[in-house]
Write a protein that holds these residues in place. Structure first.
Motif, short mmCIF file in Angstrom:
data_model
loop_
_atom_site.label_atom_id
_atom_site.label_comp_id
_atom_site.label_asym_id
_atom_site.label_seq_id
_atom_site.Cartn_x
_atom_site.Cartn_y
_atom_site.Cartn_z
N SER A 192 0.84 -1.20 0.00
CA SER A 192 0.00 0.00 0.00
C SER A 192 0.87 1.25 0.00
O SER A 192 1.99 1.25 0.52
CB SER A 192 -0.90 0.00 1.24
OG SER A 192 -1.69 -1.16 1.29
N ASP A 215 -6.56 1.92 -7.53
CA ASP A 215 -6.67 3.16 -6.78
C ASP A 215 -7.52 2.97 -5.52
O ASP A 215 -8.04 1.87 -5.26
CB ASP A 215 -7.20 4.30 -7.66
CG ASP A 215 -8.69 4.22 -7.94
OD1 ASP A 215 -9.31 3.17 -7.67
OD2 ASP A 215 -9.25 5.21 -8.45
N ASP A 216 -7.66 4.03 -4.73
CA ASP A 216 -8.37 3.92 -3.46
C ASP A 216 -9.84 3.54 -3.65
O ASP A 216 -10.40 2.77 -2.87
CB ASP A 216 -8.23 5.22 -2.66
CG ASP A 216 -8.70 6.43 -3.44
OD1 ASP A 216 -8.64 6.42 -4.69
OD2 ASP A 216 -9.13 7.42 -2.81
N ASP A 243 -11.53 0.18 -2.10
CA ASP A 243 -12.73 0.23 -1.25
C ASP A 243 -13.81 -0.69 -1.81
O ASP A 243 -14.46 -1.45 -1.06
CB ASP A 243 -13.24 1.67 -1.17
CG ASP A 243 -14.42 1.81 -0.22
OD1 ASP A 243 -14.37 1.22 0.88
OD2 ASP A 243 -15.38 2.52 -0.56
N VAL A 296 -7.56 1.45 2.33
CA VAL A 296 -8.21 2.10 1.18
C VAL A 296 -7.29 3.21 0.67
O VAL A 296 -7.53 4.41 0.89
CB VAL A 296 -9.61 2.62 1.58
CG1 VAL A 296 -10.30 3.25 0.37
CG2 VAL A 296 -10.45 1.48 2.12
N VAL A 297 -6.24 2.80 0.00
CA VAL A 297 -5.22 3.71 -0.53
C VAL A 297 -4.70 3.10 -1.83
O VAL A 297 -4.98 1.93 -2.13
CB VAL A 297 -4.05 3.88 0.47
CG1 VAL A 297 -4.50 4.61 1.72
CG2 VAL A 297 -3.44 2.53 0.82
#
Length: 487
Positions: free
Chosen positions: A240, A268-269, A273, A285-286
């Motif tokens: 991450s 991507d984040d 998610d 979530v990054v």
């Protein structure tokens, strides 16, 4: 037969050609059925405008039948549309002018395997999964993986690639020879009949002329492919990052360090998610990299150590890695489920060429030089927010290629319009950064105008001259790649 007073010139030509088609393929090899024609008039794309089913579908069993059918179509001026598995994403099989669909599903033989030379020759209906299953006991595999279980000749026709391209290249680097039937029925072997050298400097590169031609220059009826040894060991890793820039910087430095990485994927984040929600995962979530390494046990340890040092120097965190197949599968689950996770962002989402009305999901993709990747991803995310669109991002970051997985309600004209404008802006953003409007999946219907902008007038004119020379009647998959009316 249609009454003469109402029949169109093309319908009349089809009627005149039917007896020849049946003589060549047999009655069972020719279909006028509406359901069959509809099935062969579309792929997995969202491009429907201007498309119609072919007038007839033929099912040749060998190259000689393909050649004879092409000669008949040439005589009667009937358009020819090759069809493999229908997994394309740019409307490449739509019959813009009707005509004859050549469904190649009966040509499904793996013809010549030379394990000691690392090559194999296959017919058009052989898919990548079928080939790799066949190769399982030889210690060899074919690594180009576009995601779908596409036909290998279709993959050659669209110059497909995928997650392994950073290590093994695209179809363009892995096709050794092609057998192609031209519009007039001539059979051409692009590197010479039966030839399969690992390299050549003999004459024009006809093989790569047809790789990526999308059926507009000829019908690919055989392809000879490079094979690779199945790696002794495989290791997967996930890491991450606090920013897109840090993730891409790590990618560039890993490649600069000479690490022969097999796959390096970016999510991507928003996508992370979505994957967490869909698969009940707990990844941060990054921006995240998913990596895979192939090699010997000793070399893998060195590759992983170098990669871990590089990611840590870029403030990478939560670095996890796994060797055994079960743990690797669990580690990669977010990446494997990304497509379905994107669909689940909106209830009722379906993605299929047979989808009923509802929310659909389709990829929008470009490719840029690695150094421009952070900028284009950041600008694209801002554009998505300003446009009020759902489009989580996943990409083959090792070669600068990324996808926005657009989740859209096709019954909402305003949303469709916003998506259309967004995709045009994304492609032109890539072109402005010295990239391409299509890193994989081809041009088809969807990116013809953008191709003009990418290549410029002289490039398009050169392509048109090639098209005119090989297909003077414009019968081969007309309206694809090059805009009609540019003859």
């Amino acid at each position: 037969m249609t009454p003469a007073s109402t029949v169109s010139p093309q319908a009349a030509a089809v009627d005149r050609a039917l007896s020849a088609f049946r003589f060549i393929c047999g009655d069972e090899g020719v279909s006028l059925g509406e359901a069959v024609r509809e099935q062969h008039g579309r792929d997995e794309s969202v491009h429907r405008s201007g498309c119609r089913p072919p007038d007839v579908v033929v099912f040749p069993r060998c190259v000689e039948e393909v050649s004879a059918l092409a000669k008949t179509c040439y005589k009667h001026n009937l358009p020819i549309i090759p069809f493999g598995t229908g997994t394309g994403l740019e409307g490449g099989v739509g019959a813009l002018r009707g005509g004859v669909c050549f469904s190649l599903r009966n040509m499904d033989q793996i013809l010549d395997l030379h394990p000691e030379d690392f090559d194999v020759t296959v017919e058009p209906a052989v898919t990548r999964k079928t080939l790799n299953s066949y190769l399982r006991d030889t210690g060899l595999w074919f690594p180009v993986d576009p995601g779908a279980d596409a036909s290998l000749c279709g993959m050659a026709a669209t110059s497909a690639s995928g997650t392994n391209a950073v290590r093994y290249g695209t179809m363009r680097e892995n096709v050794i020879n092609l057998e192609v039937v031209l519009a007039d029925g001539t059979i051409v072997h692009t590197a010479g009949k039966g030839r399969r050298p690992r390299k050549t400097s003999a004459g024009y590169n006809l093989t790569n002329l047809f790789v990526g031609s999308e059926g507009t220059l000829g019908i690919i009826t055989k392809t000879t492919l490079r094979l690779y040894g199945i790696p002794e060991a495989t290791v997967s890793a996930v890491c991450s990052f606090s920013s897109v820039q840090a993730a891409v910087d790590s990618t560039v430095q890993i490649l600069q360090a000479g690490v022969p990485i097999a796959r390096i994927e970016f999510l991507d984040d928003v996508m992370m998610d979505a994957c967490n929600r869909f698969s009940s995962l707990s990844y941060p979530v990054v921006p995240t990299l998913f990596l895979e390494f192939h090699g010997s046990e000793r070399s893998l340890e060195e590759q992983v150590n170098i990669t871990e040092e590089i990611t840590q120097s870029n403030e990478g965190s939560d670095f996890q890695w796994a060797r055994d197949a079960e743990t690797r599968s669990r580690l990669w689950r977010a990446r494997h489920d990304a497509w379905y996770a994107a669909q689940a962002l909106r209830p009722g989402c379906k993605v299929s060429k047979a989808s009923p009305p509802g929310v659909i999901c389709f990829p929008v993709y470009v490719c840029v030089p690695l150094s421009r990747l952070p900028q284009i991803i950041v600008e694209t995310k801002e554009d998505l927010m300003e446009s009020r669109l759902t489009g989580p991002i996943a990409g083959h970051v090792g070669d600068g290629n990324f996808h926005c997985l657009m989740v859209v309600d096709p019954s909402d004209p305003d949303e469709l319009h916003r998506v259309h404008l967004f995709t045009e802006r994304l492609a032109r953003r890539a072109l402005a950064m010295d990239g391409t409007c299509t890193g994989e999946h081809g041009v088809g219907l969807g990116k013809r105008r953008l191709l003009c902008e990418e290549l410029g007038p002289s490039g398009i004119q050169a392509m048109q001259k090639l098209k005119n020379a090989l297909d003077p009647k414009n019968l081969m998959n007309p309206g694809k790649v090059l805009l009609q009316g540019e003859r």
